[in-house]
Design an enzyme around this catalytic site. Structure first.
Site: not given
Ligand code: EPU
Length: 423
Positions: A22-23, A118, A123, A308, A400
């Site tokens: 994803k990132n 967030c 952030r 993460d 997501r």
């Protein structure tokens, strides 16, 4: 709104394919803005964040063709006909800020909404902005938007990040590819997603040295061309699913898994007593009989232990033999899974950025919910090892970043289903 119901206690065995990252994809997609020619990405994950990035890019005039059931995207930015990234889209996903550097570098102007707050921390995007200013961008903050201009084009310069930032490194790296002269980025992020971006940009004709180290040097070029690039596998999805058999017992192979992407995490997992083996097709993870050992974890930029994976690791350590201390050093509010795990019987105390986890024999299923992606999946993992039923609500967070989580886990014997509530 969907929920996921997990009935714990099943030992897992089988294999799980790992999707594209994803990132990585969220920075590779905006890279299309750097060239008039088509950029083809393969191994793209099917996630709501990727769809949000598609909506944002389409709003700027990018043509996107999605093929092979969403696993191949052809992006074409022949002409950028809108230079405003609207708040309504940007507020849904912070990675939207990554259109700023490329659009400014190619077009000489861009207006991008500030992302706003967030769930996991403040952030800010100050480093993105300061980095672009060091390349000669003129920035003005007005009405919640960044108005950026570089009427004579960006000019290479040296920028040292005061703290390591993945997104800011990506944004400035992309912008520097079309700047005049040489750019040196010091204290740059070293994540595999940066290496993947640099590989794609190089295939597009950029001249980049040092990606994957803390100093990246970019020699600007006049134009970039199209390319075809396979997205690197998702090391966070990989780590998450490595934890599933670690929690339930059994043996699972993570197809496409690579130890070199996940060194610090794999080392910690081995310290708990889990066995990990690199095979020709992926990583095989198994858990010997008995409880895992407690370990201490400190999150850090790559090559350190990834933030993460902190929530998911905590789910494992809830039933470890002994006391573990987890320190979250990247984001200031990333323990939102702790109160939910406590509802499942976990022994966790949080003080600031430190969580002390005293292992219990078993967690007990409960209705739980989480307010971010990694916290949500940690509750699913916890549910797999708990007695009874765990219902995880608000799973749109999960969608997501994890494609078909219930299918991947049930294929290995987990009892897990998605329920869609009416209304
Ligand atoms: N920071 C600043 N100013 C900035 C940018 C960052 O102070 O201008 C601070 C942040 O507040 C944070 C630290 O620097 O304390 C690191 O943030 P970073 O910029 O590295 O994070 P990011 O680029 O916003 C990406 C991932 C995150 C992941 C972090 C850290 C994407 C789209 N997101 O975010 O992924 O946690 O790097 O590895 O690549 C997730 O996938 O669940 C996720 C949150």
């Amino acid at each position: 709104m969907d929920s996921i119901i997990v009935t714990g206690g099943k030992t897992l065995s089988g294999s799980i394919p790992i999707a594209g990252a994803k990132n990585a994809c969220l920075t590779l997609m905006p890279a299309t803005l750097l060239t008039e020619e088509p950029l083809t990405l393969t191994n793209t994950p099917r996630l709501s964040d990727i769809r949000t990035m598609s909506v944002l890019l389409a709003s700027l005039g990018v043509g996107i063709t999605s093929l092979e059931d969403g696993q191949k995207q052809i992006l074409s930015s022949r002409k950028i006909d809108n230079h405003v990234a609207d708040y309504e889209i940007v507020r849904q996903m912070r990675a939207s800020i990554l259109v700023l550097g490329p659009m400014l570098a190619r077009e000489g102007h861009a207006v991008v909404s500030l992302p706003g707050g967030c769930a996991i921390g403040a952030r800010p995007v100050d480093l993105h902005l300061r980095g672009l200013e060091s390349l000669g961008a003129e920035l003005e903050l007005r009405d919640g938007y960044v108005h950026a201009r570089a009427p004579r084009g960006l000019v290479g310069g040296t920028f040292e990040f005061p703290v390591v930032s993945v997104g800011a490194t990506e944004n400035i790296l992309m912008a520097a590819t079309l700047a005049k002269g040489t750019t040196v980025l010091k204290n740059a992020a070293r994540e595999p997603e940066i290496v993947d971006l640099a590989r794609c940009l190089t295939a597009m004709g950029a001249q980049i040295d040092g990606a994957g180290t803390d100093t990246i040097t970019v020699q600007g070029v006049d134009r970039l061309r199209g390319a075809t690039h396979p997205v690197v596998i998702d090391r966070i999805e990989l780590g998450t699913y490595m934890l599933a058999p670690a929690i339930t017992g059994g043996e699972v192979e993570l197809l496409g898994g690579r130890l070199d992407l996940i060194g610090a995490f794999a080392t910690k997992l081995c310290e708990t007593g889990i066995s990990i083996e690199q095979t020709a097709t992926g990583l095989r993870v198994s858990r010997p009989n008995g409880r895992v050992a407690a370990v201490d974890v400190v999150t850090a930029p790559h090559p350190g232990f990834p933030t993460d994976l902190q929530a998911q690791m905590m789910a494992l350590l809830c039933t470890a033999d002994g006391t573990s201390v987890l320190e979250e050093r990247i984001f200031e509010n990333r323990f939102m899974h702790a109160p939910e795990l406590i509802r499942m019987g976990a022994g966790i105390e949080v003080h600031g950025g430190t969580a002390t986890v005293t292992g219990v024999e078993k967690l007990r299923g409960a209705p739980v919910m989480a307010t971010d992606l990694r916290a949500s999946v940690s509750l699913i993992l916890a549910g797999l090892g708990a007695t009874g039923e765990t219902t995880v609500s608000r799973v749109y967070h999960l969608d997501r970043g994890y494609e078909r989580v219930e299918e991947k886990l049930s294929a290995c014997g987990a009892e897990i289903e998605r329920v869609t509530e009416d209304g």
